[in-house]
Design an enzyme around this catalytic site. Structure first.
Site, mmCIF file in Angstrom:
data_model
loop_
_atom_site.group_PDB
_atom_site.id
_atom_site.type_symbol
_atom_site.label_atom_id
_atom_site.label_comp_id
_atom_site.label_asym_id
_atom_site.label_seq_id
_atom_site.Cartn_x
_atom_site.Cartn_y
_atom_site.Cartn_z
ATOM 1 C CB SER A 1 -0.973 0.007 1.188
ATOM 2 O OG SER A 1 -2.010 -0.912 0.966
ATOM 3 C CE LYS B 1 -3.725 0.659 -1.010
ATOM 4 N NZ LYS B 1 -4.466 0.262 0.210
ATOM 5 C CE1 TYR C 1 -5.168 -1.338 -4.447
ATOM 6 C CE2 TYR C 1 -5.709 -3.657 -4.135
ATOM 7 C CZ TYR C 1 -5.396 -2.424 -3.609
ATOM 8 O OH TYR C 1 -5.314 -2.254 -2.248
ATOM 9 C CE1 TYR D 1 -4.557 1.360 4.463
ATOM 10 C CE2 TYR D 1 -2.953 0.210 5.825
ATOM 11 C CZ TYR D 1 -3.402 0.610 4.582
ATOM 12 O OH TYR D 1 -2.701 0.263 3.468
ATOM 13 C CB VAL E 1 0.165 -5.564 4.562
ATOM 14 C CG1 VAL E 1 -1.043 -4.842 5.124
ATOM 15 C CG2 VAL E 1 -0.032 -5.964 3.108
#
Length: 309
Positions: free
Chosen positions: A67, A70, A194, A244, A262
């Protein structure tokens, strides 16, 4: 005024103490190629705004960015559609796990922010427009390589395949958004793109170099890929949403914009001062690197870096 400890000495100390802590968290067991990564690895790298670079530990070992990618994806999507992105994805913290579907149901298929999985799927769907998945991923890789000034950054196909095979929940998010008209492509195309996006491998040194594009256009430091205003806004999202439901805890402890993955990586920015990358594959209860968070906290304290100064 107390003297600031030289950076290499700080990083060596962090590697020798936090980096050797036996309480290391757990790997992301639901992604096959991440489940068996050696927990004993730890790396940290810093690129200062004056061009100097420092690193310690396993900072040259590639790891799965997951992530953290992103950050680059949202920059690419904003470059393609500008503020039109915000009609499809919000800018608010979610307060829930990164793969939660609850808010999507409550908010009619519009994700809270581009850093939770649903929001990142929309971001991917955005930069995919007008391209094949291969072309879109090529554009993303060029962006990351240009940011790092390093052509030796690649997608790990084995990790991408493993993610596709275990992406049931993410597919559910994609199909739910498709049912609300918030996905432009077939979910198979968007999800394939993705999963490959998340499988970009980078070392701490490469990631810290790539993160320099967010330093606000420091003269002579890496290519200018986004405007100063856009860099600020991406950092604002990193501060409020980048970890998050642990984003508040990271802001409280570290005080810098950061984005976790992660795979155990964290990219953080000390605005105008440094781009920082740390990697330790063991995760805490939020799904963020346990020792990585501790290392970022120690570094920020040692250098007196905080957006709240």
């Amino acid at each position: 005024m107390e003297a600031v400890t030289p950076m290499q000495e700080v990083l060596d100390h962090i590697n020798a103490t936090i980096g050797q802590n036996p309480d290391r968290g757990k790997t992301a067991s639901y992604i096959p190629d991440l489940a068996n990564v050696d927990l004993n690895q730890f790396g940290i790298a810093v690129c200062l705004a004056d061009g100097r670079e420092f690193h310690a530990g396993d900072a040259l070992t590639p790891f799965s960015s997951q992530s953290v990618s992103k950050v680059f994806a949202v920059a690419l999507a904003l470059g393609k559609v500008g503020d039109g992105l915000w009609s499809r994805v919000g800018r608010e913290p979610s307060g829930l796990a990164f793969d939660s579907i609850m808010l999507l149901e409550r908010e009619n298929g519009r994700p809270r922010n581009p850093f939770i999985n649903a929001g990142a799927i929309v971001t991917t769907d955005t930069y995919l427009a007008g391209s094949t998945p291969k072309e879109a991923l090529g554009g993303l890789l060029r962006f990351v390589r240009d940011a790092a000034e390093d052509s030796d950054i690649h997608i790990n196909d084995a990790v991408a395949r493993g993610e596709m095979e275990t992406a049931d929940r993410n597919f559910a998010l994609a199909y739910y958004m498709k049912s609300h008209g918030n996905l432009s492509h077939d979910p198979q195309l968007t999800m394939g793109t993705y999963c490959h996006q998340c499988a970009i491998d980078m070392s701490c040194v490469q990631l810290a170099r790539a993160g320099r594009f967010l330093l606000g256009g420091v003269k002579g430091l890496g290519p200018r890929l986004v405007s100063k205003t856009r860099a600020r806004r991406i950092q604002a999202l990193m501060m409020t949403c980048g970890h998050y439901d642990g984003s508040g805890d990271f802001a409280f402890r570290v005080g810098l914009p950061g984005k976790s993955g992660v795979g155990g990586g964290i990219l953080a920015i000390a605005p105008g001062k440094a781009s920082i990358a740390v990697w330790s594959p063991g995760l805490n209860s939020y799904g963020n690197s346990k020792l990585g968070t501790e290392a970022m906290e120690a570094l920020a304290k040692a250098q007196d870096w905080s957006v709240f100064n």
